[in-house]
Scaffold this active site. Structure first.
Site, short mmCIF file in Angstrom:
data_model
loop_
_atom_site.label_atom_id
_atom_site.label_comp_id
_atom_site.label_asym_id
_atom_site.label_seq_id
_atom_site.Cartn_x
_atom_site.Cartn_y
_atom_site.Cartn_z
CD GLN A 1 -2.70 -1.15 2.56
OE1 GLN A 1 -2.10 -0.98 3.61
NE2 GLN A 1 -3.99 -1.39 2.48
CG MET A 2 4.06 1.66 2.52
SD MET A 2 5.60 1.30 3.36
CE MET A 2 5.00 0.96 5.01
CB CYS A 3 4.48 1.54 -4.19
SG CYS A 3 6.06 1.28 -3.36
CB THR A 4 1.43 5.05 -6.99
OG1 THR A 4 1.64 6.13 -6.08
CG2 THR A 4 0.21 5.32 -7.83
CB VAL A 5 -0.46 -0.69 -6.81
CG1 VAL A 5 -0.56 -1.95 -7.65
CG2 VAL A 5 0.43 -0.92 -5.60
#
Length: 618
Positions: A492-496
């Protein structure tokens, strides 16, 4: 013995090409119609040993109303500026020269007082490379005169000099012992040609050809001609027209300038190496945009685009691509705000960063906003760009003691006041709340771009001054945005998101801005309003899974936690204190907007609903 002449040459200063570039971009555009210009030659009274050839000079004043000065004489001209190098090469130089000669002959036939000397300049300006191809023609009509006798003669030198001081002239007559203005109807004993060069071999300038043809056309067969020079080398020529010459036949016409090697051919002025590369880049960018206007969209207002000051909140994937697209449209003022640093996963998705930026600050990556600004200047030196490494205050994220949140708020408020357009390009929902409120309070153009895994949303926020106002990013929410960043797992920490989605959303966001700017109502334009350049939609939603894109619109929600009138009025009234209460307690924004009351009424209605009756009926 045949009479010999000194060939004419051109000298074109760099200022001529600079002025030509400016007029090509702003006035001529793709119009290649002939344009009047002028050149100048050194006055015959001010020739010196360096003036061994007749030279037509051109500079930036050649495009203005011509004026004679004490030391120069004006020569009329015509500019033929073509649009491509192919046109320059294929220009019919022989037939053009012939037609110019016919025009000159007709003028000679109709006038007893002489004719107007005129040159023609064929040119092609490669404005991307700052290369200028040009070829000067001075039409010369040939007649066949033989030199019978040549003697040095300074008899009328003082009289000619006094006459030229009062009135610059090229051809004069001798009446008795007086120097008078030329008129072919006069029974003159001698003619005076005022030479435009001091050739050491005493060959008169080639312009004399036209005057000799003119005399032949007027019926003269034997003449005495005084070739005047200001250095004491004047000479008197006795000339006789060849018996076999037929003045009724079309004359032979020459006049295209030869190179220094004596060959017929154009000249090239390559100013690219003399001009600042930054100026070359700016010229090339402007040219690309102007070509679009000239060829495709003549109604496009490029100036209003160029003058916009744009603030990008977010210097990541969306921010990088938006900034590049803004440069393509000629926008010169771009500011970044971001609190992140460049990480190893960024350069492949964010084009303003390189691998070296991941560890530029010791073991840390470079601050994104500052590095993005520097990268933009490396790409286009003429851009005015700054980067601010700061956090945008976010609703649901309380203000802790000793934090610099108020300082960040004040700086953000200052930036909103200084810029015309705001792009919301952050990677969290709650970070867009305060900029949405501030955009309405400052009445700025606000464009929001957001990404899902395989979807994207691009929308514009309307102004409070707009009737039937359009909704903002939060208008469909039934709760105020809250903290979505704390306690996130690695995934959830990266823009997926699919990489291509960011490019599409960014380009659409910039194109939406351009459409807004072309509409006279700008951010006040209703949904679907159109201009000569295109439509101005409210929302564009795209889905990469189905490769489908939709244009939607939605009205503003009167209880919206971000754009409702009550929230904006609360912000305008208390500024930081209002923002601080909203950050510390998201329920405050719900309460002031009326959203809390809507929630309570919905809950009350739900409690009163009789589910048992519904089950029995089923």
């Amino acid at each position: 013995m045949a009479l010999r002449y000194t060939p004419l040459q051109s000298f074109v200063e760099s200022s001529f090409f600079t002025e030509l570039s400016d007029r090509k971009l702003n006035d001529y555009k793709l119009d290649s119609a002939p344009r009047p210009i002028s050149g100048f030659m050194t006055s015959p009274l001010h020739l010196n040993k360096f003036n061994d050839k007749p030279i037509i000079n051109l500079d930036y004043t050649s495009f203005e109303e011509p004026e004679d000065s004490e030391t120069t004489n004006t020569v009329a001209g015509e500019l033929l500026n073509v649009n491509t190098i192919e046109e320059f090469k294929s220009f019919d130089k022989l037939s053009s020269l012939k037609s110019w000669g016919e025009v000159l002959r007709k003028e000679m036939e109709q006038s007893d007082k002489g004719f107007t000397e005129k040159f023609y300049l064929l040119a092609f300006a490669d404005l991307k490379k700052y290369k200028y191809y040009y070829w000067l023609a001075f039409p010369l009509l040939h007649s066949r005169w033989s030199l019978v006798e040549s003697t040095n003669n300074n008899e009328y030198e003082l009289q000619i000099e006094e006459y030229l001081k009062k009135k610059p002239s090229t051809f004069l007559s001798v009446q008795g012992d007086e120097i008078v203005a030329f008129n072919s109807s006069l029974d003159s004993s001698m003619f005076v040609y005022v030479d435009t060069c001091l050739n050491p071999d005493n060959w008169p300038s080639v312009q004399l050809r036209n005057w000799l043809y003119y005399l032949a056309l007027k019926g003269h067969k034997c003449i005495k001609l005084l070739v005047y020079r200001n250095n004491g080398s004047s000479q008197t020529l006795k000339l006789a027209l060849d018996e076999g010459f037929d003045i009724k036949e079309a004359p032979k016409v020459t006049g295209w300038e030869r190179t220094v090697q004596g060959k017929l051919g154009p000249k090239l002025a390559d100013l690219g190496s003399l001009i600042n590369p930054s100026q070359l880049a700016e010229q090339a960018v402007d040219l690309n945009l102007r070509l679009m206007k000239w060829r495709v969209a003549p109604q496009l207002d490029l100036d209003i685009i160029k003058e916009q000051k744009v603030l990008l909140l977010g210097a990541g994937t969306l921010g990088s691509y938006v900034a590049r697209a803004l440069l393509g449209w000629g926008i010169r003022n771009v500011t970044f705000v971001d609190n992140g640093r460049v990480s190893y996963s960024n350069p492949v998705r964010q084009p303003l960063f390189a691998f070296k930026d991941c560890f530029s600050d010791g073991r840390q990556g470079a601050p994104k906003a500052e590095r993005a600004s520097a990268a933009l200047k490396e790409i286009y030196p003429s851009v005015s760009s700054k980067g601010y490494n700061m956090t945008v205050p976010m609703i649901g994220h309380p203000v802790t003691e000793g934090s610099n949140m108020e300082e960040n708020y004040n700086k953000l408020d200052e930036l909103f006041g200084e810029h015309d357009v705001i792009f919301l390009l952050m990677d969290s929902r709650e970070s867009r709340w305060l900029p949405t409120v501030m955009g309405l309070a400052h009445d700025k153009i606000v464009i929001n771009a957001a990404l899902g895994f395989d979807s994207y949303l691009v929308m514009r926020h309307a102004s409070l001054k707009t009737k039937n106002r359009l909704g903002c990013y939060y208008c469909n929410d039934v709760v105020a945005p809250s903290d979505s960043l704390s306690d996130r797992t690695l995934d959830q920490m990266c823009t997926v998101t699919r990489p291509g989605g960011a490019l599409m959303a960014s380009s659409i966001a910039v194109e939406l801005l351009v459409s807004i700017l072309q509409n006279p109502k700008k951010q006040h334009a209703p949904a679907g309003d159109s201009t000569k350049f295109g439509e101005v939609p409210h929302q564009i939603r795209g889905n990469l899974n189905t490769f489908h894109q939709s244009k939607l619109w939605a009205p503003a929600y009167k209880h919206c936690s971000a754009c409702s009138k009550a929230v904006v009025e609360g912000y305008n009234g208390e500024k930081w204190e209002f923002v601080k209460r909203c950050l510390n307690d998201k329920s405050y924004s719900e309460e002031i907007s009326g959203l809390r009351q809507v929630q309570e009424e919905a809950e009350k209605a739900l409690e009163e609903f009789d589910f048992e009756d519904e089950v029995d009926d089923f």
